[in-house]
Design an enzyme around this catalytic site. Structure first.
Site, mmCIF file in Angstrom:
data_model
loop_
_atom_site.group_PDB
_atom_site.id
_atom_site.type_symbol
_atom_site.label_atom_id
_atom_site.label_comp_id
_atom_site.label_asym_id
_atom_site.label_seq_id
_atom_site.Cartn_x
_atom_site.Cartn_y
_atom_site.Cartn_z
ATOM 1 N N THR A 59 -3.144 -11.397 10.585
ATOM 2 C CA THR A 59 -1.824 -11.121 11.173
ATOM 3 C C THR A 59 -1.607 -9.718 11.736
ATOM 4 O OG1 THR A 59 -1.037 -10.594 8.965
ATOM 5 C CG2 THR A 59 -0.626 -12.827 9.753
ATOM 6 N N SER A 111 -3.453 1.221 4.501
ATOM 7 C CA SER A 111 -2.774 0.088 5.132
ATOM 8 C C SER A 111 -3.376 -0.193 6.509
ATOM 9 C CB SER A 111 -1.280 0.413 5.257
ATOM 10 O OG SER A 111 -0.723 -0.254 6.357
ATOM 11 N N HIS A 161 0.833 -1.200 0.000
ATOM 12 C CA HIS A 161 0.000 0.000 0.000
ATOM 13 C C HIS A 161 0.865 1.247 0.000
ATOM 14 C CE1 HIS A 161 -3.530 -2.347 0.432
ATOM 15 N NE2 HIS A 161 -3.132 -2.869 1.569
ATOM 16 N N SER A 190 4.383 -1.137 5.287
ATOM 17 C CA SER A 190 4.517 -0.904 3.842
ATOM 18 C C SER A 190 5.132 0.464 3.534
ATOM 19 C CB SER A 190 3.144 -1.033 3.178
ATOM 20 O OG SER A 190 2.200 -0.256 3.873
ATOM 21 N N GLU A 232 -6.214 -10.474 2.984
ATOM 22 C CA GLU A 232 -5.625 -11.621 3.694
ATOM 23 C C GLU A 232 -6.729 -12.515 4.266
ATOM 24 O OE1 GLU A 232 -2.667 -10.594 6.749
ATOM 25 O OE2 GLU A 232 -3.372 -12.337 7.862
ATOM 26 N N ASN A 256 -2.317 -2.176 8.938
ATOM 27 C CA ASN A 256 -1.413 -2.189 10.093
ATOM 28 C C ASN A 256 -0.998 -0.774 10.495
ATOM 29 O OD1 ASN A 256 1.700 -1.788 9.492
ATOM 30 N ND2 ASN A 256 0.829 -2.789 7.699
ATOM 31 N N CYS A 281 3.317 -14.120 2.399
ATOM 32 C CA CYS A 281 4.225 -14.076 3.548
ATOM 33 C C CYS A 281 4.149 -15.401 4.317
ATOM 34 C CB CYS A 281 3.833 -12.918 4.470
ATOM 35 S SG CYS A 281 4.798 -12.889 5.977
ATOM 36 N N CYS A 338 1.153 -11.451 13.762
ATOM 37 C CA CYS A 338 2.562 -11.708 13.430
ATOM 38 C C CYS A 338 3.487 -10.941 14.368
ATOM 39 C CB CYS A 338 2.848 -11.462 11.962
ATOM 40 S SG CYS A 338 3.523 -9.856 11.599
HETATM 41 S S1 SF4 Z 1 2.939 -7.721 8.577
HETATM 42 FE FE1 SF4 Z 1 3.659 -9.726 9.270
HETATM 43 S S2 SF4 Z 1 2.345 -11.171 8.200
HETATM 44 FE FE2 SF4 Z 1 2.120 -9.226 7.133
HETATM 45 S S3 SF4 Z 1 3.615 -9.328 5.490
HETATM 46 FE FE3 SF4 Z 1 4.615 -8.343 7.229
HETATM 47 S S4 SF4 Z 1 5.671 -10.027 8.330
HETATM 48 FE FE4 SF4 Z 1 4.153 -10.921 6.947
#
Ligand code: SF4
Length: 286
Positions: free
Chosen positions: A171, A227, A44, A272, A128, A229, A98, A199
């Site tokens: 994750t 994104s 992203h 990202s 995902e 995360n 991943c 993760c």
């Molecule tokens: S955030 Fe974690 S699960 Fe997602 S791509 Fe990165 S290492 Fe892999």
């Protein structure tokens, strides 16, 4: 005001994203005469996507009926149906799912095969989650996706009727999303198996950023608003200290006042976010 500026250690590309970007570039440089496609945005980040385009690595949003060249599956993973479609179209498939996402898919499959009622914690539209769900559904229809207790309540009857309930987590989800779901399931299920598949890269990034936030007047989270995360990270930090979420250094202009009045500023970034974007933000603040 004098500024104390700190950069988080776990800021920027995680190993899954790094692996995907580096491998895609390597594939093109080793196969200059072949088409190289990525199904969905590899990461992203518009700058990185543009850079890949310039190298001849094209993003496609759907698998065409007929294809020629290499088609890359990005770190989010895909459903078995899409993987099959890529092969049937005639592409050479390079799967860059991943390894951590693969583990979640495998765990969901295991639980589904073992007759668990499978709960996937995450947002149903997240790519995902779509992949994890599709993999588990090959083995059982007793698979649901939920990101809150409210959503799970719709399945309460089915869950109570089932002997065993198994949980996997997308994750980059937060523990604060998982915990109430586990508490609720504990109260209504006979046997509960929870696989905490958040993760480590995400967990370490979040816990380091929380510590930094405690000693900062201002946290700056750098990364795409698309994104998951990065957005989660900003949400967590907002509960601890003043936090702004920006995509790149140009957005800093909107926050001159708050930056000017903060003495201790810490910077973190999503999985990202490329290093050069982070560096430009630090430079501009200085
Ligand atoms: S955030 Fe974690 S699960 Fe997602 S791509 Fe990165 S290492 Fe892999």
């Amino acid at each position: 005001m004098p500024k104390n500026i700190k950069l988080a250690k776990f800021a920027g590309f995680c190993y899954g994203v790094k692996r995907a970007v580096e491998t895609a570039k390597k594939l093109k440089s080793e196969n200059p005469d072949k088409n190289v496609f990525v199904l969905g945005e590899l990461i992203h980040n518009t700058d990185v996507i543009n850079e890949l385009e310039q190298l001849g690595i094209k993003t496609i949003n759907e698998v065409p009926d007929k294809g020629d060249g290499i088609c890359v599956v990005r770190s989010h993973g895909e459903s078995p149906e899409i993987i099959d479609k890529i092969r049937r179209a005639g592409f050479e498939l390079v799967d860059l799912t991943c390894p951590d996402v693969k583990k979640v898919q495998q765990k969901a499959i295991e639980l589904a095969k073992d007759d668990y009622f499978v709960v996937i914690v995450g947002k149903s539209e997240h790519p995902e989650v779509v992949g994890i769900n599709a993999n588990a559904r090959l083995w059982s229809n007793n698979v649901v996706v939920a990101s809150s207790v409210e959503q799970l309540k719709d399945y309460e009857k089915a869950i109570k009727a089932h002997k065993k309930v198994g949980v996997v987590v997308q994750t980059t989800q937060m523990l604060r999303t998982l915990n109430p779901i586990v508490e609720y399931l504990t109260s209504i299920s006979k046997e509960l198996h929870v696989a905490n598949t958040i993760c480590q890269s995400t967990a370490m990034r979040q816990s380091e950023a929380k510590e930094l936030a405690k000693e900062s007047d201002l946290m700056i989270v750098v990364g795409s608003k698309k994104s998951a995360n990065t957005t989660h990270l900003a949400e967590i930090l907002k509960n601890i200290t003043k936090t702004i979420h920006i995509e790149n250094d140009t957005e800093l202009d909107n926050y001159k006042d708050v930056i000017g009045s903060s003495a201790n500023i810490s910077i973190t970034a999503g999985a990202s976010t490329p290093q050069n974007v982070i560096e430009k933000v630090i430079e501009k603040i200085k």
